[in-house]
Design a protein around this motif. Sequence first.
Motif, mmCIF file in Angstrom:
data_model
loop_
_atom_site.group_PDB
_atom_site.id
_atom_site.type_symbol
_atom_site.label_atom_id
_atom_site.label_comp_id
_atom_site.label_asym_id
_atom_site.label_seq_id
_atom_site.Cartn_x
_atom_site.Cartn_y
_atom_site.Cartn_z
ATOM 1 N N HIS A 189 0.761 -0.940 0.059
ATOM 2 C CA HIS A 189 -0.007 -0.112 0.038
ATOM 3 C C HIS A 189 0.840 1.188 -0.080
ATOM 4 O O HIS A 189 1.578 1.484 1.013
ATOM 5 N N PRO A 190 0.861 2.079 -0.976
ATOM 6 C CA PRO A 190 -0.088 1.959 -2.066
ATOM 7 C C PRO A 190 0.454 0.674 -3.060
ATOM 8 O O PRO A 190 1.560 0.439 -3.057
ATOM 9 N N GLN A 191 -0.651 0.145 -3.621
ATOM 10 C CA GLN A 191 -0.285 -1.146 -4.434
ATOM 11 C C GLN A 191 0.752 -0.736 -5.603
ATOM 12 O O GLN A 191 1.577 -1.733 -6.117
ATOM 13 N N THR A 192 0.636 0.482 -6.042
ATOM 14 C CA THR A 192 1.549 0.753 -7.294
ATOM 15 C C THR A 192 1.850 2.176 -6.974
ATOM 16 O O THR A 192 1.126 3.097 -6.101
ATOM 17 N N ASN A 193 2.856 2.960 -7.698
ATOM 18 C CA ASN A 193 3.066 4.517 -7.625
ATOM 19 C C ASN A 193 1.802 5.180 -7.866
ATOM 20 O O ASN A 193 1.196 4.935 -9.057
#
Length: 404
Positions: free
Chosen positions: A47-51
């Motif tokens: 978390h966040p799962q991606t940027n």
Amino acid sequence: MRQNLSAEEALEAILERARPIAELEHLPLTAAFGRTLGADLAAKVNHPQTNDTAVDGYACREADSHTAQPDSPVRLRVIGVSPAGRPFEGRVGPGEAVQVFTGAPIPPGADAVVRVEDTRREGDFVWLLKPATPSDIRPQGTDLTEGKTYLFKGDRLTPGRVALAAAMGHASLPVVRRPRVGILVTGDEVVEPGQPLPYGGVYNANGYALTGLVAEAGGEPIPLGRAHDDIEGLRARLAQAGPLDLLLTSGGVSMGDYDIVRQLVEREGEVHFWRVRIQPGGPLLFATWRGLPLLGLPGNPVSTMVTFLLFGRPLLFRLLGRSDPPYQQVEAVAETPFEAHPTRRAYRRAVLRWEKGEYRAASTGNQSSVVLHSMALGNALVAVEAGASKGVGEVLLAIPFPEN
């Protein structure tokens, strides 16, 4: 049988015999608030799962924006929109931008974000009045890293910790079973509220005080009613209790002919200690009866509550395996005198407040152990060592009451 222990010796004797409960329950998040976590908990996701973006604005290439100024803005073509939860599926190339909203993934090809307030939109184009910056991008795993432990066995599950568990991907949590705590009030003079009060009678305040204190400390209170001042009646009442982890009694622990709790455990159990050098609450008793830990609290209402806070609450924390301290201790400046007992540590009831960067404590008035309204008016205990009264302006040690 040990007698006349210090408060520290008594607490040590209680805690060294306390066996943490090993039985766990698995509860949904909505039922886990206030419970004690029974196992370490690791994140199931990043978390966040991606940027993603921390602001509303436009994602672009930093190299395309570094010359942008209010008097010489840089124009980029807007090729898409990306709200949170709806990632842009294309790629950002030179001279291009994607409108993004807080929480949206940064599209491939972009490496910076310019805030919306630093732009001017014209149709399919956006004018950048300042350079875009990577500082408004939240890197993947900034908050949580998959596989890393963030919550630990013994943590009390506050709203913040339950929210963290949810963000980590857990729909249910392993929690320690609540200790079952029997609460037995003794005395022929005790009458339930709402009933006519006979001459010489008192209403049962202690049972309700202990029910609330046990629940606040994380236990499951099991009210056992009142036992008359005879051993057979006491034994019969205890036999109906069912399985317990701890038995709390109020009254019947002093030296009189009608102090049946002490008489029962002396005959049929093991008394670990009797009497503690404190005021109020000196006739405290700790014993084992038929394998059950028994904490015999004095019968005066203030004594009952004070001794539970000092000894019963730490015992429940140990049974639960809680990692936080059972009570806090703070230094405070005396606003009123606090009188000492000549030979015992005294715990005086006080009103504690924070003012101008320091705690200040004022007495609630009459400190008799039968003046129950001192526990309602006050929000702390003040510890006064034997023979060492505290005057106005002196620093003393205060124990704030737990927040209900």
